[in-house]
Design an enzyme around this catalytic site. Structure first.
Site, short mmCIF file in Angstrom:
data_model
loop_
_atom_site.label_atom_id
_atom_site.label_comp_id
_atom_site.label_asym_id
_atom_site.label_seq_id
_atom_site.Cartn_x
_atom_site.Cartn_y
_atom_site.Cartn_z
N ASP A 176 0.83 -1.21 0.00
CA ASP A 176 0.00 0.00 0.00
C ASP A 176 0.86 1.25 0.00
OD1 ASP A 176 -1.88 -2.20 1.24
OD2 ASP A 176 -3.09 -0.60 0.37
O1 MRU Z 1 -7.80 -3.13 2.80
P1 MRU Z 1 -7.49 -3.52 1.38
O2 MRU Z 1 -8.23 -4.73 0.92
O3 MRU Z 1 -7.63 -2.35 0.45
O4 MRU Z 1 -5.94 -3.91 1.41
C1 MRU Z 1 -5.33 -4.32 0.23
C2 MRU Z 1 -3.89 -4.67 0.40
O5 MRU Z 1 -3.32 -4.59 1.47
C3 MRU Z 1 -3.15 -5.06 -0.83
O6 MRU Z 1 -2.13 -5.98 -0.54
C4 MRU Z 1 -2.49 -3.81 -1.47
O7 MRU Z 1 -3.42 -2.77 -1.54
C5 MRU Z 1 -1.96 -4.09 -2.81
S1 MRU Z 1 -3.25 -4.41 -3.99
C6 MRU Z 1 -2.48 -4.63 -5.48
#
Ligand code: MRU
Length: 367
Positions: free
Chosen positions: A251
């Site tokens: 993220d």
């Molecule tokens: O809370 P989320 O489902 O948005 O978290 C998503 C993640 O942590 C993913 O690993 C990250 O965003 C990468 S998605 C290509």
């Protein structure tokens, strides 16, 4: 809107003036698309996890404003148009704090419209520039993911002796988290299509279960040999010698390589280090935040206690005793010393001679 297609991996359906998002809270049982008409609709869809995953939320935010603009009868000057877009983008950025892709996209789009407004008095020219810049994000993301897949499959396979590998992943980083194909799951897709994947393991990813609900769905859809495990089984799986490599998404990656990703990623990295298993982060360059020196600066989103108090990540029946306190961070930070390499669309970031990820240098070199 209920979609006729029984199964879909397309999180974002866009054509100029129309946007619908696959409601990921309903997967895998139901394939339902929600129509998005405005930036406010986009903000809610992101906050409420209709759409999630760092690249997908950035693109959905940009396109939600694109549909609002396409369908509005704006009265004002070019400067007014730019001010409107800048304000709406700032609002969209506030929907979720941790993924840098969202703020990277909003700042980039804000700069584009401000610059165009300096060159014209026609608001339509500003809106047109916005639409083009927002729309290109969809195609750019799929291309970046395919490239991440190629680089990732090559580096993971090169480090290992076996012909076919078993790879563990966490959360959902696939088509549903992006404009298509995926990042870490894209690497697994690339290994599979190259005949190099023995098995993918995906964690449930509590509490919201992105792994059991979404990644398992994508793996089954693509007929990739795969096994779902409880998050708490991961270290035992590693100890049993059943995992050759781990690949996760990101993220936000700080300048030193510290990486924020779905809660539980850090535990996987610690266990991987203990068992001598390579641990890769796969992410587009838009996930890198060079303005943050280390992961200490990353703001970690805390989500509703209901995700733990009720089953199905808050969507089902109550499971925990009333009156219990809850701590529910959505992400954690894996320190860079636990990361083997960072796989991007422009190549793989490995350690320099001093043993550090020279991320800023890599970005400058590949710009
Ligand atoms: O809370 P989320 O489902 O948005 O978290 C998503 C993640 O942590 C993913 O690993 C990250 O965003 C990468 S998605 C290509």
């Amino acid at each position: 809107m209920a979609n006729q297609a029984a199964i879909s991996l397309q999180a974002i359906c866009y054509s100029r003036g129309s946007l619908s998002l696959l409601d990921q809270r309903k997967l895998p049982q139901e394939t339902v698309y929600l129509e998005i008409h405005t930036a406010a609709d986009g903000w809610s869809a992101i906050r409420e996890m209709v759409v999630r995953g760092a690249p997908a939320i950035a693109i959905s935010a940009a396109l939600s404003l694109a549909v609002e603009v396409s369908n509005s009868d704006f009265k004002g000057t070019a400067v007014d148009a730019a001010s409107f877009l800048v304000e709406r983008l700032g609002y969209l950025e506030s929907s979720r704090p941790t993924a840098v892709n969202l703020s990277e996209a909003t700042v980039k789009l804000q700069n584009i419209v401000k610059k165009v407004a300096e060159t014209t008095s026609n608001p339509e020219v500003v809106f047109q520039a916005y639409l083009e810049a927002a729309e290109i994000m969809l195609t750019d993301d799929v291309a970046a993911n395919k490239s991440i897949g190629c680089h990732g499959a090559a580096i993971i396979a090169s480090g290992l002796q076996t012909k076919q590998l078993s790879v563990l992943t966490h959360c959902n980083t696939g088509s549903l988290a992006t404009a298509g194909y995926g990042t870490a799951l894209g690497v697994i897709r690339a290994l599979h299509s190259g005949g190099q994947l023995e098995r993918a393991y995906c964690t449930e990813t509590r509490p919201f279960n992105q792994g059991s609900r979404l990644t398992a769905y994508e793996l089954v859809h693509d007929k990739i040999p795969a096994t779902l495990i409880a998050d708490s089984s991961a270290a035992a799986l590693m100890k049993a010698g059943r995992v050759n490599a781990i690949v996760v998404g990101a993220d936000r990656i700080a300048a030193n390589g510290d990486t924020a990703n779905k809660i539980g990623t850090y535990s996987l990295a610690v266990a991987a280090s203990h068992h001598g298993i390579p641990f890769y982060v796969a992410a587009p360059l838009t996930s890198i935040d060079g303005s943050m020196a280390s992961g200490e600066e990353i703001v970690i989103e805390e989500r509703s206690p209901n995700e733990l108090l009720f089953s199905h990540g808050g969507l089902g029946e109550r499971v925990a005793a009333s009156g219990i306190d809850v701590w529910n961070p959505a992400f954690d930070v894996t320190p860079s010393n636990l990361i083997t390499a960072i796989i991007t669309e422009k190549g793989v970031i490995t350690r320099n001679v001093e043993g550090f990820f020279a991320i800023t240098e890599f970005m400058e070199r590949t710009a």
